[in-house]
Write an enzyme that holds these catalytic residues in place. Structure first.
Site, PDB file in Angstrom:
ATOM      1  N   LYS A 107       2.982 -15.236   1.893  1.00  0.00           N
ATOM      2  CA  LYS A 107       3.878 -15.944   0.303  1.00  0.00           C
ATOM      3  C   LYS A 107       5.131 -16.096   1.016  1.00  0.00           C
ATOM      4  O   LYS A 107       5.542 -16.011  -0.044  1.00  0.00           O
ATOM      5  CB  LYS A 107       3.171 -15.219  -0.575  1.00  0.00           C
TER       6      LYS A 107
ATOM      7  N   ASP B  98      -2.704 -18.725  -0.368  1.00  0.00           N
ATOM      8  CA  ASP B  98      -3.496 -18.982  -0.713  1.00  0.00           C
ATOM      9  C   ASP B  98      -4.149 -20.265  -0.318  1.00  0.00           C
ATOM     10  O   ASP B  98      -5.633 -20.368   0.018  1.00  0.00           O
ATOM     11  CB  ASP B  98      -2.654 -19.393  -2.042  1.00  0.00           C
TER      12      ASP B  98
ATOM     13  N   TYR C 120       0.750  -1.129   0.039  1.00  0.00           N
ATOM     14  CA  TYR C 120      -0.055   0.447   0.457  1.00  0.00           C
ATOM     15  C   TYR C 120       0.911   1.561  -0.257  1.00  0.00           C
ATOM     16  O   TYR C 120       0.331   2.717  -0.759  1.00  0.00           O
ATOM     17  CB  TYR C 120      -1.073  -0.017   1.110  1.00  0.00           C
TER      18      TYR C 120
ATOM     19  N   ASP D  20      -6.033  -7.231   4.046  1.00  0.00           N
ATOM     20  CA  ASP D  20      -7.375  -6.732   3.418  1.00  0.00           C
ATOM     21  C   ASP D  20      -7.759  -7.379   3.109  1.00  0.00           C
ATOM     22  O   ASP D  20      -9.687  -7.143   3.232  1.00  0.00           O
ATOM     23  CB  ASP D  20      -6.714  -5.421   1.904  1.00  0.00           C
TER      24      ASP D  20
ATOM     25  N   ASP E  24     -11.854  -9.074   4.445  1.00  0.00           N
ATOM     26  CA  ASP E  24     -13.423  -9.608   3.960  1.00  0.00           C
ATOM     27  C   ASP E  24     -14.106 -10.369   3.789  1.00  0.00           C
ATOM     28  O   ASP E  24     -14.652 -10.861   4.226  1.00  0.00           O
ATOM     29  CB  ASP E  24     -12.894  -8.916   2.572  1.00  0.00           C
TER      30      ASP E  24
HETATM   31  C1  IPM Z   1     -10.302  -1.493   4.063  1.00  0.00           C
HETATM   32  C2  IPM Z   1     -10.637  -0.799   2.574  1.00  0.00           C
HETATM   33  C3  IPM Z   1      -9.897  -0.276   2.502  1.00  0.00           C
HETATM   34  C4  IPM Z   1      -8.529  -0.365   2.897  1.00  0.00           C
HETATM   35  C5  IPM Z   1      -9.361   1.453   1.254  1.00  0.00           C
HETATM   36  C6  IPM Z   1     -11.286   1.793   1.722  1.00  0.00           C
HETATM   37  C7  IPM Z   1      -8.439   1.829   0.920  1.00  0.00           C
HETATM   38  O1  IPM Z   1     -11.261  -1.479   1.357  1.00  0.00           O
HETATM   39  O2  IPM Z   1     -10.250  -0.541   5.439  1.00  0.00           O
HETATM   40  O3  IPM Z   1     -10.578  -2.853   3.865  1.00  0.00           O
HETATM   41  O4  IPM Z   1      -7.823  -0.839   1.689  1.00  0.00           O
HETATM   42  O5  IPM Z   1      -7.662  -0.741   3.538  1.00  0.00           O
HETATM   43 MG    MG Z   2     -10.662  -3.681   2.861  1.00  0.00          MG
END
Ligand code: IPM
Ligand code: MG
Length: 362
Positions: A194, A226, A143, A250, A254
Site C-alpha cells: 500500500k 486493494d 501482527y 492473511d 484466504d
Molecule cells: C492464519 C490465521 C491466523 C493468522 C490466526 C489464527 C492467528 O488466520 O493462519 O491465516 O491471522 O495468521
Molecule cells: Mg488467516
C-alpha cells in the site's frame, strides 16, 4: 540407507486429531516406499494445551518442536476458548509457535484442481488453470509491531494501537524467499503493498526493486493491496507468485484459497532460516463436525507432502502423496465439503484408507 526424521505432531483441537491420524498413516506408508522413516512425537497446542496445562503454547511444546526436523500441525481453536483473554487464546499459541521458531516465510499455494473446478463460486472460465503461490511474511508487520495495546489518553478516552513496521533485513529475507519461489515456478513475482499511503510499504517496494537485480530471470511487478484483492477475483490467472506483508497476506491468502472453492484441500508451509518448519492446512478446526468422521483430511495430507518437499528435501515422497490425492479424486471419492452429484461420499478415515490403497498400488 533409510533416512530417519524426528517429526513433532501437533493435532490440536476440533477435527485436528482425526485428520492428523490420516496424515500419519499416509506418511508411514509413503516412507516405507521411499526409504524414509519417521519418529513421531505428539505435543500439545491450542485449546488442548489450555485445558491440560493452562496455556496455549506450553514451553515443553516449543522445546520438542525445536529439537525436531519438522512440525506437522492439524488445527487449533474452538468455541470453548473463544472468550478467553488474548494471551490465553489458542491463536496466541500459534503466533507464539511462529515467532518461537522464527518462521518468517509462509507459503500458501492456491491451485485449482480440474476435478474440483465446479466447487469454486467463480465461473469455470475465470478459475480454470489458476495456480498461485502466496508468500506471506509471518513474523513481522502489524501482527508483532510495537507499540501495541489499548491505552488510556489524557482525556480518559481509550485508544487502541498497533504498529506496522518492517526493517530492511526483514523485507529482504522474505523477498529472497519469494524470488526463489517464483524462480521455481513461472518466474513472475507480484509484490503487494500500500505504497500510495504507507511509508512501511514504500520501503517494502524499494527493497523488492533492489533485490530484483539479483534475480534478472524473474519478472517483478507491484500492485496495491486493494487492487490485488479485486484482480484476484477478476483475472486470477494473471498471478503466479505473490509476496506480501503479514496482514495483507492473511487476507489475500484466504481470498486466493476461496478461488479454489475447497479450502479443505489447501496446505501451507511456514519456514525460517533453518529447520524445523511448520506444515499445516489452511483451514481451521471445524468444531461443528469434530469427532464425527466427516472432516476432509486431504489438506493435512498435502501439508505432509509440503513437509517432505520443503522441510525434509524428499521431493519423491512428496510427489507420491500429491499423485495419490489426485488419484482418489479421479476415483470420484469426496468428503462432504467437496461433495457433488454422482460422487462417492467418504468419511475422514475412509478417505485415508482410499489414499493408502492408491499409494500401495503405486
Ligand atoms: C492464519 C490465521 C491466523 C493468522 C490466526 C489464527 C492467528 O488466520 O493462519 O491465516 O491471522 O495468521
Ligand atoms: Mg488467516
Amino acid at each position: 540407507m533409510t533416512q530417519q526424521y524426528q517429526i513433532t505432531l501437533l493435532p490440536g483441537d476440533g477435527i485436528g486429531p482425526e485428520i492428523m491420524t490420516v496424515a500419519v498413516e499416509v506418511l508411514k506408508v509413503v516412507g516405507e516406499q521411499s526409504g524414509v522413516s519417521f519418529r513421531f512425537q505428539e505435543a500439545l497446542i491450542g485449546g488442548a494445551a489450555i485445558d491440560a496445562k493452562g496455556e496455549p503454547l506450553p514451553p515443553e511444546t516449543l522445546e520438542i518442536c525445536m529439537k525436531s526436523d519438522a512440525v506437522l500441525l492439524a488445527a487449533i481453536g474452538g468455541y470453548k476458548w473463544d472468550s478467553l483473554p488474548r494471551h490465553l487464546r489458542p491463536e496466541t499459541g500459534l503466533l507464539g509457535l511462529r515467532a518461537g521458531l522464527k518462521l518468517f516465510a509462509n507459503l500458501r499455494p492456491a491451485k485449482i484442481l480440474p476435478q474440483l473446478m465446479d466447487a469454486s463460486s467463480l465461473k469455470r472460465e475465470v478459475v480454470e488453470g489458476v495456480d498461485i503461490m502466496v508468500v506471506r511474511e509471518l513474523t513481522g508487520g502489524i501482527y508483532f509491531g510495537q507499540p501495541r495495546g489499548i491505552f488510556t489518553t489524557e482525556t480518559g478516552e481509550k485508544r487502541g494501537v498497533n504498529t506496522m513496521a518492517y526493517t530492511e533485513a526483514e523485507i529482504d529475507r522474505i523477498g529472497r524467499i519469494a524470488f526463489e519461489t517464483a524462480r521455481k515456478r513461472h518466474k513472475k513475482l507480484c509484490s503487494v503493498d500500500k505504497a500510495n499511503v504507507l511509508e512501511v510499504s514504500q520501503l517494502w517496494r524499494d527493497r523488492m526493486n533492489a533485490l530484483a537485480s539479483d534475480y534478472p530471470d524473474v519478472e517483478l511487478s507491484h500492485m496495491y493491496v486493494d487492487n490485488a484483492a479485486m484482480q484476484l477475483v477478476r483475472t486470477p490467472r494473471q498471478f503466479d507468485t505473490i509476496v506480501t506483508s503479514n496482514l495483507f497476506g492473511d487476507i489475500l491468502s484466504d481470498e486466493a484459497a476461496m478461488l479454489t472453492g475447497s479450502i479443505g484441500m489447501l496446505p501451507s508451509a511456514s519456514l525460517g532460516a533453518s529447520a524445523p518448519g511448520v506444515f499445516e492446512p489452511v483451514h481451521g478446526s471445524a468444531p461443528d463436525i469434530a469427532g464425527q468422521d466427516k472432516a476432509n483430511p486431504l489438506a493435512t495430507v498435502l501439508s505432509a507432502a509440503m513437509m517432505l518437499r520443503y522441510g525434509l528435501n524428499q521431493p519423491n515422497a512428496a510427489d507420491r502423496i500429491e499423485q495419490a490425492v489426485l488419484k482418489v479424486l479421479d476415483q470420484d471419492y469426496r468428503t462432504g465439503d467437496i461433495m457433488s452429484e454422482g460422487m462417492t461420499l467418504l468419511g475422514c478415515q475412509a478417505m485415508g484408507d482410499a489414499l493408502i490403497q492408491v499409494i500401495r498400488e503405486g
